[in-house]
Design an enzyme around this catalytic site. Structure first.
Site: not given
Ligand SMILES: *Cc1c(COP(=O)(O)O)cnc(C)c1O
Length: 500
Positions: A113-114
């Site tokens: 998700k980063d």
């Protein structure tokens, strides 16, 4: 380039509007009106580029209402030196033969998700300058774990933003809870909710439309926005790493320019695999997209039969980020397969709401099958795969990645397809130390707390845990409040956190 809505194709908005609005007002998702095409020369021009340079080239094709300086500053901010523990940002490593792993978890929170949530804050504040008169943005997140921390880290100390995260008190892993409650930054807030993830999600949705909050927000020049995965700003950064992986495979001499690859993605909300589909539609030589699910195999059934039916048991598995029965981003795929027919999409989602299921036409099912393959596995098979992959190749995978490795093995065994493969690896194994250790040691774990398990896994494998996770042990807990799930309690938390 303009964007339209999956439920109203007469709408035309800029990318800045799509990103600040998050979701279209009639409930549809924003999609590009046309997919920008690229040729092999374009890919060739990126082979020796850095990840940041590749990102600038791809994002510029989609964010045409921003200047190249603006796009450049988003990318520089998101993937700044030192933010990702690998210089390549998203490195590709060979597992065996022509099976490769694209590691998407080198960022600050050790989950894929980063890749998007490091960029979204820059994109969102850039978009707000164009569409919101530069008002201050308040990001509200309900999280079951990974998204909350990645969003906190992404928005931490970003000018003109505040971020508030609600998580279910007993619904996240100890590591995930610590990651959130120790978050630094002057513009962040975290609160547990007495309830489950659905309660947190429903609460947050209610706050978004709460009249009393709206009045206070107007007084203070604040607006809400969302960082969840239906926002176009979450999807577009993910297209980049499929191009990047392809370029790296050329650079490593594993493929030649123009060769096809297959892509395998451990799937939940269908965002990551859809980004690969956009890359394919743009002209990246991808042959098949292989959708991997855990025991919650609603997508396996859908891709096989054309029937999406959420009237089924929900399982809690060791790959929790894929425990999902409504894959929101599928709506974007359906819109394009129905040739942008918004009525067809409204009918499908009305049916899903009323009966919990829908069926696509035979023609659409044929199209799906011409692009997608699929497969699923249960927890036992996931553990077996973690163990086998480690024993055979000394590669340590997390539980989500293991699902994809297993589905990839099954696909190759059943089809004999020799196309080079890229498997998306979505989390550091140290985020799920307990399950990974249990798999490796057949359940004979010595430790009983999270950090001892991290240490035990390091000892067993000789692979060091990411500093961001092992270092949490010494970080101070900043947020320990718990609130009830009713709107009054949650509203009070919002006001308190914002100091209004
Ligand atoms: C979010 C997540 C997924 C699922 O990705 P989608 O884009 O929702 O399909 C898979 N693995 C991990 C570790 C995740 O955090």
């Amino acid at each position: 380039m303009l964007y339209t809505s999956t439920r109203d194709n007469s709408l035309k908005v800029t990318s800045a509007e799509a990103v600040t609005n998050g979701i279209s007002k009639e409930g549809g998702l924003f999609v590009p009106c046309e997919i920008p095409g690229i040729d092999l020369d374009f890919i060739n021009s990126m082979v020796n580029d850095s990840y940041k340079q590749r990102a600038k080239k791809i994002l510029s094709l989609y964010l045409t209402d921003f200047t190249s300086d603006e796009v450049s500053s988003f990318v520089e901010g998101a993937y700044a030196d030192g933010k990702f523990s690998s210089e390549d940002v998203a490195p590709v490593v060979n597992l065996h033969d022509n099976v490769n792993i694209l590691e998407l978890w080198k960022g600050p929170t050790c989950a894929f998700k980063d890749m998007a949530l490091q960029l979204l804050p820059h994109l969102l504040t850039g978009a707000a300058k164009k569409t919101l008169d530069n008002k201050e943005i308040v990001i509200l997140v309900a999280t079951s774990g990974d998204t909350g921390k990645a969003a906190l880290e992404g928005f931490c100390d970003v000018d003109k933003t505040k971020i508030l995260v609600f998580y279910p008190n007993n619904g996240v892993s100890p590591m995930q809870k610590l990651q959130m409650c120790t978050q630094s930054g002057d513009n962040v807030g975290v609160c547990a909710i007495n309830g489950n993830f659905d309660d947190a999600q429903t609460g947050v949705k209610t706050i978004f439309t709460d009249k009393k909050i709206k009045e206070k927000f107007d007084e203070h020049s604040l607006v809400f926005s969302s960082a969840n995965s239906i926002n176009w700003g979450r999807l577009v950064p993910q297209i980049v790493y499929y191009f990047s992986a392809y370029c790296d495979l050329i650079k490593q001499g594993r493929i030649k320019l123009g060769d096809k690859i297959n892509v395998v993605v451990p799937t939940g909300n269908f965002g990551n695999i859809l980004a690969a589909n956009y890359a394919k539609n743009m002209g990246l030589p991808i042959a098949r997209l292989i959708c991997a699910s855990n025991k919650n195999n609603i997508l396996t059934d859908f891709i096989t039969t054309g029937i999406y039916d959420k009237n089924r048991d929900f399982y809690t598995t060791i790959s929790p980020s894929m425990d999902i029965l409504i894959s929101s981003n599928l709506e974007r795929l359906l819109f394009s397969l129905y040739n942008n027919d918004d009525k067809a999409i409204r009918d499908i989602f009305a049916s899903l709401k009323e009966t919990g299921k829908y069926k696509v036409t035979d023609e659409v099912l044929d199209k799906i099958k011409s692009i997608y393959s699929c497969g699923c596995c249960d927890d036992e098979q996931t553990e077996e795969t973690i163990r086998d992959t480690y024993n055979k190749y000394k590669y340590l995978s997390d539980t989500h990645t293991a699902v994809a490795i297993k589905v990839c093995d099954d696909y190759i065994a059943s089809t004999g397809d020799k196309t080079p493969v890229v498997i998306a690896s979505t989390a550091s194994p140290y985020k799920f130390s307990h399950s990974v250790l249990e798999a490796l040691k057949n359940g004979n774990i010595e430790s009983d707390n999270e950090f001892d398990m991290v240490h035990e896994l390091e000892e067993y494998t000789g692979i060091k845990a990411p500093e961001q996770l092992s270092g949490l042990k010494n970080k101070k807990v900043r947020f320990d409040s718990v609130c009830e799930k009713d709107p009054d309690s949650m509203r009070k938390v919002v006001f308190d956190m914002l100091g209004i």
